[in-house]
Design an enzyme around this catalytic site. Structure first.
Site, PDB file in Angstrom:
ATOM      1  CG  HIS A  89      -0.656   0.056   2.648  1.00  0.00           C
ATOM      2  ND1 HIS A  89      -0.348   1.302   3.625  1.00  0.00           N
ATOM      3  CD2 HIS A  89       0.244  -1.071   3.455  1.00  0.00           C
ATOM      4  CE1 HIS A  89       0.195   0.855   4.298  1.00  0.00           C
ATOM      5  NE2 HIS A  89       0.981  -0.451   4.423  1.00  0.00           N
ATOM      6  CG  ASP A  91      -3.009   3.683   3.141  1.00  0.00           C
ATOM      7  OD1 ASP A  91      -2.179   3.158   1.713  1.00  0.00           O
ATOM      8  OD2 ASP A  91      -3.636   3.667   3.521  1.00  0.00           O
ATOM      9  CD  GLU A 154      -3.295  -1.685   5.357  1.00  0.00           C
ATOM     10  OE1 GLU A 154      -2.770  -3.110   6.370  1.00  0.00           O
ATOM     11  OE2 GLU A 154      -2.274  -0.559   6.057  1.00  0.00           O
TER      12      GLU A 154
END
Length: 471
Positions: A89, A91, A154
């Site tokens: 991920h 983020d 996530e």
């Protein structure tokens, strides 16, 4: 085909660091207030996804962007029906306060790279990408296609990866480079329990506001409260005494007549390991609860300051449960807010093993309300416990590769953290944190050790090559 994975990594170190720095410079925190049709989670997550896919396109890879919510890079035979998934991920958590360096201006020292996301999960995600580069550059034969899939949410409710699994076929198996070695083949359930009520006062002391916590999966490192009382001077004196009695925390006050502004500093850590932190919010509530507050302010402070305080296994709520395989339940009080005349809100995050249910946890929290007229409710995005047997070939293969490359003991284990690995029936988490390395995920001054990232590139390259060819 004999490959020196470590040597292949050695020749790509400088390029890896430059690409990682470019990823870490993107402030990819979800911000719904800035969401648009083109950037449904705000500009940061979108920009980070576009950045990593552009790096892959620069290097000649096939990519796909799914509505700026998720995207993937694919290698392997295009006619292969099945594919293996590596789930990462882009983020990150909010940076929070207290950084010694700018959190989105990566700093590379002799042994580490410092920035928000260095460890969770841009560093490991880019290590997996460079493993892809090695496999592609060397034209390593693969039986299945392999996708390196990047989610954009996530750290919240997995919106991006949910979209991916809605529109793309399910992978045969795979792993997420978003935890620790040797392997994570079991993950506890994950559920939020919410308390939401009116914020009122009624005593000689008035709780004007109280705020602690940024996200449900972070132990709050800072708490702030504003109190109005004719006994302001007495309260400040007792607060200083409280800090002396609790040297694991620190704090300060500012007084303006009868109004006192409190700041209390605890220790911010990942919500999956609350026992390693110091919850600033529950400490501040523990101190304030003994003063003459009324209305729901009294209930709010007492609830936070007594049953919710200094208990990371839910014992005071009667939900302390341990499974022989998956281990004990853990509890984090992640978000705490009170605004006089507005709302009182508490968000609990539980990581629970098989053998206890969210409904039983909810009932435990309700049992300690002591007249507070609110009702705990189960929040969204609840996840059930996940477990892949140690005898599964993917577990056996990943452990063998890890041991071959490091010489370290290789064994299966269960964690309280939740990773994308649980989205696959035969999904696990695999690195990139080594057993003897410091864990700074979700903390201020987050960093990753450079040698750990380099070792992970080598491990991931071999691991992907081998699991892709499993029968």
């Amino acid at each position: 085909m004999t490959i020196d994975w470590k040597q292949e990594t050695e020749t790509r170190k400088e390029a890896f660091i430059e690409d990682l720095k470019s990823m870490l410079a993107v402030e990819s925190v979800r911000d719904d207030s800035k969401a648009t049709a083109d950037a449904p989670l705000g500009p940061g997550p979108k920009d980070a996804l576009v950045k990593v896919l552009s790096i892959a396109e620069r290097d000649g890879f096939t990519t796909k962007n799914l509505d700026n919510l998720a995207g993937y890079i694919e290698i392997g035979p295009k006619d292969a029906e099945e594919y293996v998934a590596i789930l990462a991920h882009v983020d990150v958590m909010p940076a929070g306060e207290g950084w010694e360096t700018a959190p989105f201006e990566p700093v590379v020292t002799e042994d580490k790279i410092i920035a928000r996301g260095a460890s969770d999960d841009k560093g490991p995600g880019m290590a997996a990408y460079y493993a892809f580069k090695i496999l592609s550059d060397l034209k390593v034969p693969l039986k299945r296609r392999v996708r390196l899939i990047f989610g954009t949410d996530e750290e919240n409710d997995w919106t991006g990866m949910t979209r991916y699994f809605e529109v793309e076929p399910e992978p045969a198996f795979g792993f997420s480079p978003d935890a620790e070695y040797p392997i994570i083949n079991g993950e506890k359930g994950n559920v939020q329990i919410l308390i939401d009520g009116e914020a009122t006062n009624g005593g000689s002391a008035k709780l004007v506001s109280f705020e602690s916590g940024l996200r449900t999966n972070m132990v709050p490192g800072i708490a702030r409260a504003t109190v109005q009382s004719a006994q302001a001077e007495k309260i400040v004196t007792e607060f200083q005494e409280y800090l002396v009695d609790n040297p694991q925390i620190s704090g300060s006050t500012e007084t303006d007549g009868e109004v006192v502004n409190f700041v209390l500093n605890g220790k911010q850590v990942h919500g999956a390991m609350p026992e390693t932190g110091e919850n600033a919010g529950t400490y501040l509530a523990n101190f304030l609860q003994d003063f003459d507050f009324g209305g729901t302010a009294k209930s709010f402070l007492t609830y936070l300051g007594t049953p919710a305080h200094d208990d990371t296994i839910g014992k005071k709520f009667g939900v302390d449960y341990t499974d022989q395989v998956m281990g004990p339940l853990s509890m984090n009080v992640g978000i705490q807010k009170f605004v006089d005349g507005g709302k009182a809100f508490i968000n609990f995050n539980f990581r629970y093993p098989k053998g206890i249910t969210p409904e039983e946890i909810e009932a435990g929290l309700a049992s300690q309300l002591n007249g507070w007229d609110v009702k705990p409710t189960i929040g969204g995005h609840a996840q059930v416990p996940h477990y892949v047997a140690p005898s599964d070939p993917i577990v056996e293969t990943l452990l063998r590769v890890y041991h071959e490359q490091t010489g370290l003991p290789a064994h299966d284990q269960v964690i309280g953290g939740g990773t994308y690995g649980r989205l696959m029936k035969r999904g696990v988490a695999f690195g990139a944190l080594f057993p003897d390395s410091p864990d700074t995920m979700h903390q201020v001054n987050e960093f990753a050790l450079l040698d750990d990232l380099y070792r992970s590139i080598s491990i991931y390259a071999q691991a992907i090559a081998e699991i892709t060819n499993l029968d």
